[in-house]
Write a protein that holds these residues in place. Structure first.
Motif, short mmCIF file in Angstrom:
data_model
loop_
_atom_site.label_atom_id
_atom_site.label_comp_id
_atom_site.label_asym_id
_atom_site.label_seq_id
_atom_site.Cartn_x
_atom_site.Cartn_y
_atom_site.Cartn_z
N ALA A 2 53.59 45.66 40.92
CA ALA A 2 52.77 45.28 39.88
C ALA A 2 52.51 43.69 39.77
O ALA A 2 52.97 43.23 38.90
CB ALA A 2 53.30 45.95 38.82
N TYR A 3 51.89 43.28 41.03
CA TYR A 3 51.60 41.83 40.97
C TYR A 3 50.39 41.42 39.92
O TYR A 3 49.74 41.98 39.40
CB TYR A 3 51.01 41.60 42.47
N PRO A 4 50.61 40.26 39.36
CA PRO A 4 49.63 39.96 38.54
C PRO A 4 48.22 39.60 38.96
O PRO A 4 48.23 39.09 40.18
CB PRO A 4 50.29 38.67 37.97
N CYS A 5 47.49 39.86 38.17
CA CYS A 5 45.75 39.79 38.81
C CYS A 5 44.84 39.66 37.71
O CYS A 5 43.69 39.59 37.70
CB CYS A 5 45.46 41.06 39.46
N GLU A 6 45.32 38.98 36.53
CA GLU A 6 44.77 38.86 35.13
C GLU A 6 43.90 37.43 35.46
O GLU A 6 44.28 36.32 36.12
CB GLU A 6 45.43 38.61 33.98
N ARG A 7 42.43 37.46 35.05
CA ARG A 7 42.01 36.22 34.97
C ARG A 7 42.38 35.16 33.91
O ARG A 7 41.77 35.61 32.72
CB ARG A 7 40.27 36.30 35.07
#
Length: 408
Positions: free
Chosen positions: A203-208
């Motif tokens: 679950a890699y981070p991908c938030e803006r």
């Protein structure tokens, strides 16, 4: 001396206290248990030591931890084959990649300053009991994590010499997995040639978040979305092009821009039905394509629009009545192919000239307008996290080489 014993073979002596460990006790847990027994101002942490004699120069280490005003100081190491090593590493952590370079760039009192040491080290007991070791980690990453959390320079005075087995660093990714996931690492590199790729199966981070760049796994997902649609378009002989910030990133970095917000593509409106029908095949690769706007294929009509989605990303795919790539194909001229995330995509004949129509100073960098508004912003936003590896202000506003693997 306080010894952790797993086998029950170590006997108590007048100057040796033994703490017996269960076979399931991790190395980190064992070290934390031992350090609770320490009452002195300094603690000498010994790992893999085969012999301890006067060459250790412990008194010198005590003098230098005070005179150099550091939290820890170690010595050089020699293994059972009589091979000597300094054991001093410099560390850089940037853009989800952690790099260790063996060597030093500063010295004092015939000692060298390091970010990480391979051998035994003397440390202030108060600091040791505050930092502690992570009891969850395996030996691969245990000391790397400890010195990262110590987050201060450590000195090595190499006239202090310890006989020990050199630290083993596994070549297997699974042995480093817990450390890699704790630090959200994409890659771990050592200067002696070992590189650990952790991949993106987590679950890699991908938030803006303003002031940060996206993780390489997040950018890989965006690149897969773009390439997936472009490849499908090519297979059905459709006419598609990269557009807007997507082509800008491609000519600047051969990839999506690390602080990208979305993807932009164009297609020739006569291919609308063909592309819509063929897009259903992309669902097997996690890409969903839907119709966002229907329109007639005429020069004055509002463009039709498809939308492609992956887990974290969206691509706007706009129709155009005329397309340069279609004209090129119709005249039997070769497409320009642009390197993109290790693959090739078809683009307009002169991609930089196309990009300059929409952007000025295209090889300079600028955050997305959704973060900083329109207009030329001369510097990246200040990162809300101090010294974060994923902070956008780790970078300067020109050049693409800096976005490759960092160098310690």
């Amino acid at each position: 001396m306080i010894v952790g014993d797993y086998d029950g073979n170590v006997k108590e002596k007048s100057n040796v206290r033994v703490k017996h460990m269960a076979s399931t006790t991790t190395e980190g847990d064992a070290l934390n248990t031992l350090m609770e027994e320490v009452k002195t101002e300094y603690t000498l942490v010994l790992r893999n030591v085969t012999e301890l004699d006067s060459n250790a120069q412990i008194e010198r280490l005590v003098r230098e931890i005070e005179s150099l005003n550091v939290n820890a100081v170690g010595g050089a190491i020699r293994n059972s084959d009589n091979i000597w090593r300094l054991g001093c590493h410099q560390r850089v952590f940037r853009n989800y990649t952690l790099v260790y370079e063996e060597g030093y760039d500063e010295s004092m009192h015939d000692c060298v300053f390091c970010d990480h040491v391979d051998g035994p080290f003397l440390i202030k007991t108060k600091i040791l009991k505050t930092i502690k070791f992570d009891s969850i980690l395996t030996p691969m990453g245990l000391y790397e994590d400890f010195f990262m959390r110590l987050n201060t320079e450590v000195a090595i005075c190499p006239d202090a010499l310890f006989d020990m087995d050199f630290p083993r660093r596994s070549e297997l990714t699974k042995d480093w997995e817990k450390f890699g996931r704790k630090r959200n690492l994409y890659k771990l590199k050592f200067s002696f040639g070992l590189t650990i790729h952790f991949g993106c199966n987590y679950a890699y981070p991908c938030e803006r978040i303003k002031g940060f760049i996206r993780s390489p796994c997040c950018i890989q997902e965006l690149a897969d979305l773009i390439y997936g649609f472009m490849d499908m378009c090519e297979k059905v002989k459709g006419s598609c092009q990269l557009n807007c910030g997507t082509v800008l990133g491609t000519v600047k970095m051969y990839n999506a821009i690390p602080w990208e917000e979305d993807a932009d593509l164009n297609f020739r409106c006569h291919d609308f039905t063909k592309l819509k029908n063929a897009s259903s095949k992309l669902s097997s690769s996690g890409i969903r394509v839907g119709v966002e706007h229907l329109s007639n294929c005429t020069p004055t009509a509002i463009p039709a629009q498809l939308g492609a989605r992956s887990k974290h990303w969206h691509a706007d795919i706009w129709s155009r009545y005329t397309m340069e790539s279609y004209e090129v194909r119709s005249k039997h001229r070769n497409f320009t192919r642009i390197p993109f995330n290790g693959r090739l995509v078809h683009g307009m004949r002169n991609p930089v000239l196309f990009t300059r129509i929409s952007y000025s100073d295209i090889f300079m960098h600028q955050q997305h307008f959704r973060e900083v508004g329109f207009g030329r912003v001369k510097q990246f936003s200040k990162c809300p996290k101090v010294n974060g590896h994923d902070c956008i202000d780790n970078y300067y506003e020109d050049g693409n080489i800096q976005f490759r693997d960092p160098v310690a």
